[in-house]
Write an enzyme that holds these catalytic residues in place. Structure first.
Site, mmCIF file in Angstrom:
data_model
loop_
_atom_site.group_PDB
_atom_site.id
_atom_site.type_symbol
_atom_site.label_atom_id
_atom_site.label_comp_id
_atom_site.label_asym_id
_atom_site.label_seq_id
_atom_site.Cartn_x
_atom_site.Cartn_y
_atom_site.Cartn_z
ATOM 1 N N ASP A 158 0.617 -1.159 0.101
ATOM 2 C CA ASP A 158 0.021 0.007 -0.168
ATOM 3 C C ASP A 158 0.856 1.200 0.053
ATOM 4 O O ASP A 158 1.935 1.184 0.631
ATOM 5 C CB ASP A 158 -0.865 0.055 1.189
ATOM 6 N N GLY A 174 -0.983 9.385 -11.244
ATOM 7 C CA GLY A 174 -1.184 9.839 -9.754
ATOM 8 C C GLY A 174 -0.507 11.081 -9.688
ATOM 9 O O GLY A 174 -0.671 12.236 -10.309
ATOM 10 N N TYR A 175 0.057 11.404 -8.611
ATOM 11 C CA TYR A 175 0.849 12.789 -8.264
ATOM 12 C C TYR A 175 1.947 12.877 -8.842
ATOM 13 O O TYR A 175 2.758 13.979 -8.582
ATOM 14 C CB TYR A 175 1.061 12.697 -6.677
ATOM 15 N N HIS A 200 9.366 4.697 -4.090
ATOM 16 C CA HIS A 200 9.488 4.312 -2.861
ATOM 17 C C HIS A 200 9.127 2.735 -2.572
ATOM 18 O O HIS A 200 9.537 2.070 -1.973
ATOM 19 C CB HIS A 200 8.224 4.953 -2.269
ATOM 20 N N ARG A 201 8.488 2.232 -3.876
ATOM 21 C CA ARG A 201 8.353 0.940 -3.944
ATOM 22 C C ARG A 201 9.695 0.193 -4.301
ATOM 23 O O ARG A 201 9.728 -0.842 -3.592
ATOM 24 C CB ARG A 201 7.206 0.506 -5.147
#
Length: 196
Positions: free
Chosen positions: A71, A155-156, A184-185
């Site tokens: 998530d 997305g962002y 980040h992933r």
């Protein structure tokens, strides 16, 4: 060959995960490929909580298979951590990137550049065949711009300037292959790889 189900039907995400976690003896498959139907309500108030909900639901639906779930979202300091776990539905409708970005810019319109710090965060939860868990988190620091730039991301990404590029490029101006190395992933996956 040990099969690990990724709690997604997003083939792009599955490819990214298997590329970073590529290890001999492991095969990564999506829920669809594994014949698992699972769509639990993600109603936790943390990334870890939502990843755990997805992992445990798919683990159970698959009869005890090993599952990796993630998530992730955007955490903006000037908004006390929002949109956070509500990143994909910040403006109300799930996955409406244009509305989410417009609302983010609206909420930050009077915030000066030095206070527009933010980070993308990803938390992974791995549940093995016996139900034992491993958790890893990764993030990438940056700032939120004043207008969308770039067409590579989603997305962002068009608003997020990662510190890696010293404020010159948004995530949407970086080739996907390059973004996948510093995202980040990717950072969470590298931490998980150490545990596996």
């Amino acid at each position: 060959m040990r099969k690990i189900v990724i709690a997604t039907n997003n083939a792009h995400k599955a490819d990214e995960i298997s590329h970073v976690l590529g290890m001999d003896g492991l095969e990564f498959v999506t829920m669809r490929q594994a014949g698992i139907a699972s769509d639990p309500a993600e109603d936790a108030d943390t990334f870890e909580g939502n990843a755990r909900i997805k992992a445990l639901a798919a683990h159970e639906a698959g009869g005890g298979v090993a599952v990796l779930a993630d998530d992730s979202g955007l955490v903006v300091d000037a908004l006390d951590g929002a949109p956070g776990v509500y990143s994909s539905r910040f403006a109300g409708e799930d996955g409406n990137d244009a509305a989410n970005n417009a609302l983010l810019l609206e909420r930050l319109k009077d915030v000066p550049d030095d206070k527009r710090t933010a980070r993308f965060v990803c938390t992974l939860v791995f549940v093995d065949e016996d139900g034992a868990e491993k958790v890893a988190t990764g993030s990438v620091e940056g700032r939120i711009g004043h207008a969308e730039r770039g067409s590579e991301g989603f997305g962002y990404d068009p608003l997020f300037y990662p510190d890696t590029y010293e404020g010159r490029l948004t995530f949407a101006e970086v080739p996907q292959s390059e973004k996948n190395l510093i995202s980040h992933r990717a950072n969470a996956l590298r931490a998980m790889k150490e545990m596996l």
